[in-house]
Design an enzyme around this catalytic site. Structure first.
Site, PDB file in Angstrom:
ATOM      1  N   GLN A 171      36.841  -1.535 -16.802  1.00  0.00           N
ATOM      2  CA  GLN A 171      37.789  -2.283 -15.974  1.00  0.00           C
ATOM      3  C   GLN A 171      39.061  -1.468 -15.756  1.00  0.00           C
ATOM      4  OE1 GLN A 171      36.832  -6.890 -16.938  1.00  0.00           O
ATOM      5  NE2 GLN A 171      37.603  -5.688 -18.616  1.00  0.00           N
ATOM      6  N   ASP A 172      39.488  -0.733 -16.773  1.00  0.00           N
ATOM      7  CA  ASP A 172      40.634   0.158 -16.609  1.00  0.00           C
ATOM      8  C   ASP A 172      40.345   1.221 -15.553  1.00  0.00           C
ATOM      9  OD1 ASP A 172      42.774  -0.599 -18.351  1.00  0.00           O
ATOM     10  OD2 ASP A 172      41.588   0.031 -20.065  1.00  0.00           O
ATOM     11  N   VAL A 173      39.190   1.866 -15.676  1.00  0.00           N
ATOM     12  CA  VAL A 173      38.864   2.955 -14.761  1.00  0.00           C
ATOM     13  C   VAL A 173      38.701   2.434 -13.337  1.00  0.00           C
ATOM     14  CG1 VAL A 173      37.166   4.728 -14.197  1.00  0.00           C
ATOM     15  CG2 VAL A 173      37.830   4.344 -16.588  1.00  0.00           C
TER      16      VAL A 173
ATOM     17  N   GLY B  61      42.043   1.721 -11.898  1.00  0.00           N
ATOM     18  CA  GLY B  61      42.711   2.961 -11.510  1.00  0.00           C
ATOM     19  C   GLY B  61      42.189   3.508 -10.193  1.00  0.00           C
TER      20      GLY B  61
ATOM     21  N   ASP C  66      41.678  -3.841 -21.592  1.00  0.00           N
ATOM     22  CA  ASP C  66      40.319  -3.906 -21.058  1.00  0.00           C
ATOM     23  C   ASP C  66      39.397  -4.760 -21.916  1.00  0.00           C
ATOM     24  OD1 ASP C  66      37.427  -2.861 -20.904  1.00  0.00           O
ATOM     25  OD2 ASP C  66      38.315  -1.929 -19.137  1.00  0.00           O
TER      26      ASP C  66
END
Length: 399
Positions: free
Chosen positions: A171-173, A176, A143
């Site tokens: 960005q990860d969340v 997901g 991220d």
């Protein structure tokens, strides 16, 4: 949950071959909605997040935040027996989620092509830093690095400050959440066609999709800059109060600005042409911000919040994380739950934000201890008896 209505994804099996944040977030959301989630971890320490963040009794609170409602199985994918079992688990699942670089799982017989030939109904979700196509398809992506690459760091922070990453891996969340949404869309298609499909999601794509005004301005030829706590309207900022508190106020319309002036007892400013419209306030932003900052110094934080709430002015007190978790807004919505973890003991955790009237999401469960469910999953999903499990263990399948 009611006695008559099953959870939305009840009966679905998800094989979670992911680590760190984006993939585990996707699998966790599917688990919250009722899917059975089996998390496959490397026996040599498991998901790296198990070694990150704060700890209680040696167990990662960070890992707990990303892995509720899952079962943990250890499999050594470098071991032939481990590979065989992983393929069998995939063929017994409805959804497989992975976040390896391009082609990495092919050598284990766990790539999309091989699995879809044997299991045409499999929904196969790939999550990576840069996607499964393009020049960076085999680069590991994190991220913070992608925040740097797409320009997020260049516009974050106060004007004149050094490039600064966002402290949350947004960005990860977001990736997901996009993944969980995409999986459910693919499952809906499978209901009509009987066939699964391959989902290819990347942090860089999803990060760009959330870049909103900065991406739009840049593509439209408008220069970007750091705004700090300010924004594309005025007044917007974190204002100091008389007791040295802070209030983040966001005034996005002329109507809201009039409400603020009424709360402050400064209605005469609406007669000043420099304050009347958003365009005028932006043209005179320095004056507006200084005027509003001086107004806030006349009273304490909590007193200001009473006035602003009474006039429906968008604003919130700047709190510490501890204050935020204990706030009446958070507690009233039931977002904080107390669970009994087998390692940490009794601990408070954040639950799911999803609210469904007919199939409410159950309270969070403890994240699994590494490998705690290996034998039970082997027996239930693969019909392996004790002797077969022991033989697989002796062959090194479980590490």
């Amino acid at each position: 949950m009611t006695d008559t209505v099953e959870a939305p994804l009840a009966g679905l099996r998800v094989l979670d071959l992911t680590r760190v944040i984006a993939g585990p977030t996707c699998a966790m959301v599917l688990g919250d909605l009722g899917a059975e989630v089996v998390k496959v971890e490397d026996p040599r320490g498991g998901d790296s997040v198990r070694q990150m963040g704060g700890f209680r009794e040696g167990f990662s609170l960070y890992f707990q935040a990303l892995n509720r409602r899952k079962q943990s199985v250890t499999l050594d994918l470098a071991n032939p027996e481990g590979q065989r079992i992983a393929r069998a688990l995939a063929l017994a699942s409805d959804v497989l989620i992975e976040n390896y670089v391009a082609d990495a799982l092919d050598k284990y017989g766990l790539g999309y092509q091989a699995l879809s030939e044997a299991h045409p109904g499999l929904v196969y979700c790939s999550i990576s830093g840069y996607g499964k196509t393009g020049p960076d398809r085999q680069r590991a992506g994190y991220d913070q690095a992608i925040q740097a690459e797409i320009g997020v760091m260049s516009v974050n922070g106060e004007p004149g400050s050094e490039p600064t990453r966002l402290p949350v891996s947004y960005q990860d969340v977001i990736t997901g959440l996009y993944a969980a949404n995409s999986v459910q869309a693919a499952l809906r298609v499978r209901e009509r066609t009987g066939r699964g499909q391959w989902i290819d999601l990347s942090l860089i794509d999803c990060g760009l999709s959330a870049f909103l005004n900065y991406a739009g301005d840049t593509l439209g030829g408008v220069p970007t800059r750091r705004w700090g706590n300010a924004a594309l309207a005025s007044p917007v900022n974190a204002y100091r109060t008389r007791d040295d508190g802070r209030i983040m106020m966001i005034v996005g319309s002329d109507f809201q600005f009039r409400r603020f002036l009424e709360a402050a007892g400064r209605e005469e400013l609406m007669e000043d042409p420099r304050f009347v419209t958003i365009k005028a306030r932006m043209a005179n932003q320095e004056l507006v911000e200084k005027t509003v900052a001086d107004i806030f110094l006349a009273d304490d934080r909590d007193a200001w919040m009473e006035k602003l709430r009474a006039k429906s002015v968008p604003a919130g007190p700047v709190r510490s994380v501890e204050e935020g978790m204990a706030s009446p807004e958070v507690r009233a919505r039931g977002m904080i739950h107390r669970i009994d973890h087998p390692v940490m003991g009794e601990v408070e955790v954040v639950g799911s934000p999803i609210r469904l009237s007919e199939t409410p999401v159950p309270p969070p469960t403890p994240a699994p201890v590494l490998g705690a469910d290996t034998d039970a999953v082997m027996a239930r999903m693969l019909d392996m008896d004790a002797a077969a499990i022991a033989a697989a263990r002796d062959a090194g399948a479980f590490g």
